[in-house]
Design an enzyme around this catalytic site. Structure first.
Site, PDB file in Angstrom:
ATOM      1  N   LYS A 203       0.847  -1.195   0.000  1.00 57.26           N
ATOM      2  CA  LYS A 203       0.000   0.000   0.000  1.00 57.26           C
ATOM      3  C   LYS A 203       0.873   1.231   0.000  1.00 57.26           C
ATOM      4  CE  LYS A 203      -4.487   0.869   0.362  1.00 57.26           C
ATOM      5  NZ  LYS A 203      -5.557  -0.096   0.051  1.00 57.26           N
TER       6      LYS A 203
HETATM    7  N1  GLU Z   1      -7.301   0.186  -3.043  1.00 58.76           N
HETATM    8  C1  GLU Z   1      -8.117  -0.967  -3.264  1.00 58.76           C
HETATM    9  C2  GLU Z   1      -8.158  -1.839  -2.020  1.00 58.76           C
HETATM   10  O1  GLU Z   1      -7.965  -1.372  -0.931  1.00 58.76           O
HETATM   11  C3  GLU Z   1      -7.726  -1.714  -4.518  1.00 58.76           C
HETATM   12  C4  GLU Z   1      -6.350  -2.261  -4.541  1.00 58.76           C
HETATM   13  C5  GLU Z   1      -5.951  -2.824  -5.895  1.00 58.76           C
HETATM   14  O2  GLU Z   1      -6.770  -2.893  -6.801  1.00 58.76           O
HETATM   15  O3  GLU Z   1      -4.785  -3.164  -6.027  1.00 58.76           O
HETATM   16  O4  GLU Z   1      -8.465  -2.990  -2.100  1.00 58.76           O
END
Ligand code: GLU
Length: 420
Positions: free
Chosen positions: A110
Site C-alpha cells: 500500500k
Molecule cells: N485500493 C483498493 C483496495 O484497498 C484496490 C487495490 C488494488 O486494486 O490493487 O483494495
C-alpha cells in the site's frame, strides 16, 4: 477487551490484534508468526514540488510492501492529510490477507502521500504523482509491486503513474498499475468492481440468513467510488437504500432513495447535500439508524467502542478498509451481527485489478460480462470458504478470513523455504 483509546484507533494495532487472534487459533509456527506480523519493506520518500504560485513544498510519501510471498505486491495509493506510516502498514497487511482470501497471485502493499487534494490543483497533484512514482522506480513494476487507486486517487492518477514509469523504462508498461483508463490498458468493470463486490457479498449474506433482496433496507456510509457504485448496484438490484452518509452531510428516506438521481445530483453539484429526494440527516447518526444492512464504504474507525452497541443493522458489509475497530468486533459479536470483513467484502476491487493485470500482460481485453462473471465466481467461492471456515472453527467471519489468509500465505512461505 481492554485497549486504550489510542490503540483502538491505530489501524496497525487493529490489524495486529486480529492477526494475533487468528495466528493463535491456527497454532501458527512461531517463526512464521514473526515473519508475517510485520511488513517486509517500508519505503519513505520526500517529494520536492514546485507549487503553482512558485513556492517549493516537500510532501512525504510511503510505500509499504507487507509480503511478496504469493506474488508481486498489490495495493492502492491514497492521498490524504491523515496518511501515516502505521496506517499504510495496516493497509499493506490487509492487502496481503485480502489477496489470499480471494486466492489471487499477489502479495500485499500500500502507498500514500500526506497531502490534501482538495487544496491542490490538478497540475500539483500530477507533479506529486509523477515524483512519487519516480522515487519508487526500482521498487514497483508488473512483477514487483503493482499500485492502484485508493482514497482520493483515480484513473487519471494511474495514467500519470503508468506514464512516468514507462518514460523511465523507455517503453510502455501498462501492467505496472491497475485501475487505469480503459484506452490505456484499463479493464472493463474495474471502476465498479469494489461496489459490485459489495453487492455480491451482500446477496450471499442474505441467502445465508434466509432473507430476500426486495425490501431489505440498506444504509451506505460513503459515496465515493466504492459507496456510490455499491448503492447504485444495490438499488438497481431491488434493495431499498434508505440512507447515505457523506463527510459533509447525510440523507435519509424511509421509502428508499433514487440512487441514480442522487449520482446525477452529485455529478452536477459535487456533493450529495441538497438532494430533494431525501431528508438531510446527520451522517454519524445514520450508522445507528434502523436498517438491515449497514455498508461502511468510506474510511477506517467508524464503528468503534463508542457506537457499536447502538448499531441496529443485522448485517455489516465492510466496503471500506478497517471501518470497524477490534474492540467493536467483540461488541458486534455479542449482538450477533453478521459482519463480512473488509478483506472479503471489498475484495472485488483488487480481484478486478488482477483481471486488468492479466489482460495487460496478454494484450487481450475481455468483455465487461466476462469480467463481472469471473468476479462473481471468485467472490461467491471466497464467501463460501470464509463462512465454512468460521463454522468449522467456531470463530466469527473476520477471524475466519484472517485464518484462511494466514494459512495460505504461511503455506506458501513453507513451500518456498527461506533464502539465507
Ligand atoms: N485500493 C483498493 C483496495 O484497498 C484496490 C487495490 C488494488 O486494486 O490493487 O483494495
Amino acid at each position: 477487551m481492554s485497549v486504550s483509546m489510542d490503540k483502538e484507533f491505530n489501524p496497525w494495532e487493529a490489524q495486529a490484534a486480529r492477526f494475533d487472534i487468528a495466528a493463535k487459533k491456527l497454532n501458527l509456527d512461531e517463526g512464521l508468526w514473526k515473519i508475517l506480523r510485520y511488513p517486509n519493506r517500508e519505503i519513505i520518500v520526500h517529494l520536492p514540488i514546485q507549487m503553482d504560485d512558485g513556492r517549493l513544498e516537500v510532501f512525504t510519501g510511503y510505500r509499504v510492501q507487507h509480503s511478496i510471498a504469493r506474488g508481486p505486491g498489490k495495493g492502492g495509493v491514497r492521498y490524504s492529510p491523515d496518511v501515516n506510516l502505521d496506517e499504510v502498514r495496516a493497509l499493506a497487511s490487509w492487502m496481503t490477507w485480502k489477496c489470499a482470501v480471494v486466492n489471487i497471485p499477489f502479495g500485499g502493499a500500500k502507498g500514500g502521500v500526506i497531502c490534501d487534494p482538495k487544496k491542490l490543483s490538478q497540475r500539483e497533484i500530477e507533479k506529486i504523482t509523477r515524483r512519487y512514482t519516480a522515487e519508487l522506480i526500482e521498487f514497483i513494476g508488473p512483477e514487483k509491486d503493482v499500485p492502484a487507486p485508493d482514497m482520493n486517487t483515480n484513473e487519471q492518477t494511474m495514467a500519470w503513474m503508468m506514464d512516468t514509469y514507462s518514460m523511465h523504462m523507455r517503453q510502455t508498461v501498462t501492467a505496472v498499475v491497475t485501475g487505469k483508463p480503459l484506452n490505456i490498458g484499463g479493464s472493463r468493470g474495474r471502476r465498479e468492481a469494489t461496489g459490485r463486490g459489495v453487492l455480491i457479498i451482500t446477496d450471499e449474506s442474505l441467502k445465508k440468513l434466509g432473507m430476500q433482496r426486495e425490501g431489505t433496507r440498506v444504509i451506505v456510509q460513503g459515496f465515493g467510488n466504492v459507496g456510490s457504485n455499491a448503492a447504485q448496484l444495490m438499488h438497481d438490484a431491488g434493495y431499498k437504500v434508505i440512507g447515505i452518509g457523506e463527510w459533509d452531510g447525510g440523507l435519509y428516506n424511509k421509502n428508499g432513495i433514487d440512487i441514480n438521481a442522487l449520482v446525477e445530483h452529485k455529478q452536477r453539484n459535487g456533493s450529495i447535500t441538497g438532494f430533494k429526494g431525501a431528508d438531510a440527516h446527520d451522517s454519524k447518526a445514520l450508522l445507528e439508524a434502523e436498517c438491515d444492512v449497514l455498508a461502511p464504504c468510506a474510511t477506517e474507525n467508524v464503528i468503534t467502542s463508542k457506537n457499536a452497541d447502538k448499531i441496529k443493522a443485522k448485517i455489516i458489509i465492510e466496503g471500506a478498509n478497517g471501518p470497524t475497530t477490534s474492540v467493536a468486533d467483540d461488541i458486534l459479536a455479542d449482538k450477533k451481527v453478521f459482519v463480512v470483513p473488509d478483506i472479503l467484502a471489498n475484495a472485488g476491487g483488487v480481484t478486478a485489478s488482477y483481471f486488468e493485470w492479466v489482460q495487460d500482460r496478454q494484450g487481450y481485453f475481455w468483455k465487461e460480462a466476462v469480467v463481472n462473471e469471473q468476479l462473481e465466481h471468485i467472490l461467491v467461492d471466497s464467501f463460501e470458504n470464509v463462512v465454512q471456515y468460521s463454522e468449522n472453527h467456531g470463530v466469527n467471519n473476520r477471524i475466519a478470513a484472517y485464518m484462511l489468509a494466514i494459512d495460505r500465505v504461511a503455506f506458501t512461505i513453507k513451500q518456498r523455504g527461506l533464502y539465507a
